[in-house]
Design a protein around this motif. Sequence first.
Motif, mmCIF file in Angstrom:
data_model
loop_
_atom_site.group_PDB
_atom_site.id
_atom_site.type_symbol
_atom_site.label_atom_id
_atom_site.label_comp_id
_atom_site.label_asym_id
_atom_site.label_seq_id
_atom_site.Cartn_x
_atom_site.Cartn_y
_atom_site.Cartn_z
ATOM 1 N N ARG A 10 42.887 18.429 46.836
ATOM 2 C CA ARG A 10 42.822 17.526 48.052
ATOM 3 C C ARG A 10 42.154 18.119 49.509
ATOM 4 N N LEU A 11 42.654 19.410 49.742
ATOM 5 C CA LEU A 11 42.067 19.899 50.733
ATOM 6 C C LEU A 11 40.651 20.410 50.605
ATOM 7 N N ALA A 13 38.680 17.102 51.021
ATOM 8 C CA ALA A 13 38.706 16.609 52.611
ATOM 9 C C ALA A 13 37.778 17.289 53.435
ATOM 10 N N THR A 34 43.517 21.356 59.936
ATOM 11 C CA THR A 34 43.821 20.559 58.641
ATOM 12 C C THR A 34 42.841 19.279 58.896
ATOM 13 N N PRO A 35 42.260 19.193 57.911
ATOM 14 C CA PRO A 35 41.099 17.906 57.761
ATOM 15 C C PRO A 35 42.080 16.742 57.511
ATOM 16 N N ASP A 36 41.714 15.645 57.709
ATOM 17 C CA ASP A 36 42.303 14.386 57.516
ATOM 18 C C ASP A 36 42.464 14.002 55.780
ATOM 19 N N MET A 37 43.220 13.971 55.245
ATOM 20 C CA MET A 37 43.438 13.826 53.760
ATOM 21 C C MET A 37 43.857 12.561 53.407
ATOM 22 N N SER A 38 43.908 11.790 54.134
ATOM 23 C CA SER A 38 44.548 10.279 53.864
ATOM 24 C C SER A 38 43.809 9.433 53.079
ATOM 25 N N ASP A 39 42.208 9.850 52.968
ATOM 26 C CA ASP A 39 41.392 8.850 52.171
ATOM 27 C C ASP A 39 41.061 9.399 50.779
ATOM 28 N N ILE A 40 41.677 10.600 50.470
ATOM 29 C CA ILE A 40 41.244 11.436 49.039
ATOM 30 C C ILE A 40 41.710 10.413 48.048
#
Length: 321
Positions: A284-285, A288, A12-18
């Motif tokens: 979002r995914l 990311a 799972t990629p980091d999606m916090s900055d989307i």
Amino acid sequence: MSNQSNPKDFVTPDMSDIDEARIDALMRGAVDLHVHSGPSVMPRQLDHLAALEEASAAGMRAIVFKDHYYPSSVAAEMFNERFPDMVAEALGSVVLNNAVGGFNPYAVEPALRMGAKIVWMPTISAANHIRAGHRKNLLPTKVPMLKQAGLSPVNALGEVVDSVKQVLDLVAQHDATLSAGHLHISEIWPLFEEARRRGVTRLLVNHPTFTIEASYADMRELAEAGVFLEHSACMFIENRMRSIGADVLAELIEAGTIGQTFFGSDLGQINAPRPVEGMRMTIRLLLAMGYSDEEVRAMVSGNAARLVGLGHEAPALARSA
């Protein structure tokens, strides 16, 4: 072939900055060709009108109502006429399960004349689906119902049966989309070959990793032949139905190419994200994972619109992931 990840090893990629505004922009004009809203004999968390209202609020272009037991063209036409100010357009479809008589041209014709955009080959009634679910009911109803009689579009010699040919002629006549439903990949090849001979130009394989058993080589060949590959968002985003990690998703997109790949939510079930939220989570995914806004737009709006002839086509993108 199984493309599924071990649930304990999801990548799972980091999606916090989307940026949410970026997602909002990509939702405008999005097309979801796989919405399981109700009423239905299957458990559903929202009805067709709620699904359409939520899609409109998000600025989506269109959604397709899909039910395994009845044609949805009536509901789609009624809502479009009753609510002309809706941003999103409701699109109907018909699934050729036992409930409509299987490969029944007398069910297909009125559905198409009422504007159905997609004719799905059998899903719950597909012999392949029944075999795949021999240990578990893959798509349960609210209460137990009659067992499904297994359907295949080909006979023992691998030849497309006459009733299916009648259906294909109707799909071609109305320039509709033919979906492979839950057929096995070995059934899809002769079906699509016959469909092309009879003038069908809009071909779709849904969730090639679920029941279909398509290999990466199959996906590449399908894409090269102009077939669209729809992946079910519910299989990739965080929810109880997730079965595939981002690493495998990238391989699937590469095999099918960005230009022939798109996402449908395949949502509406209880205890899961609602269809619009599922599409947002998918965007979002993808962002990311490093796909550009243009590439994401193709996979959540342009390609699906192109498939069903909605007219706001995005340029085909040949670049692989």
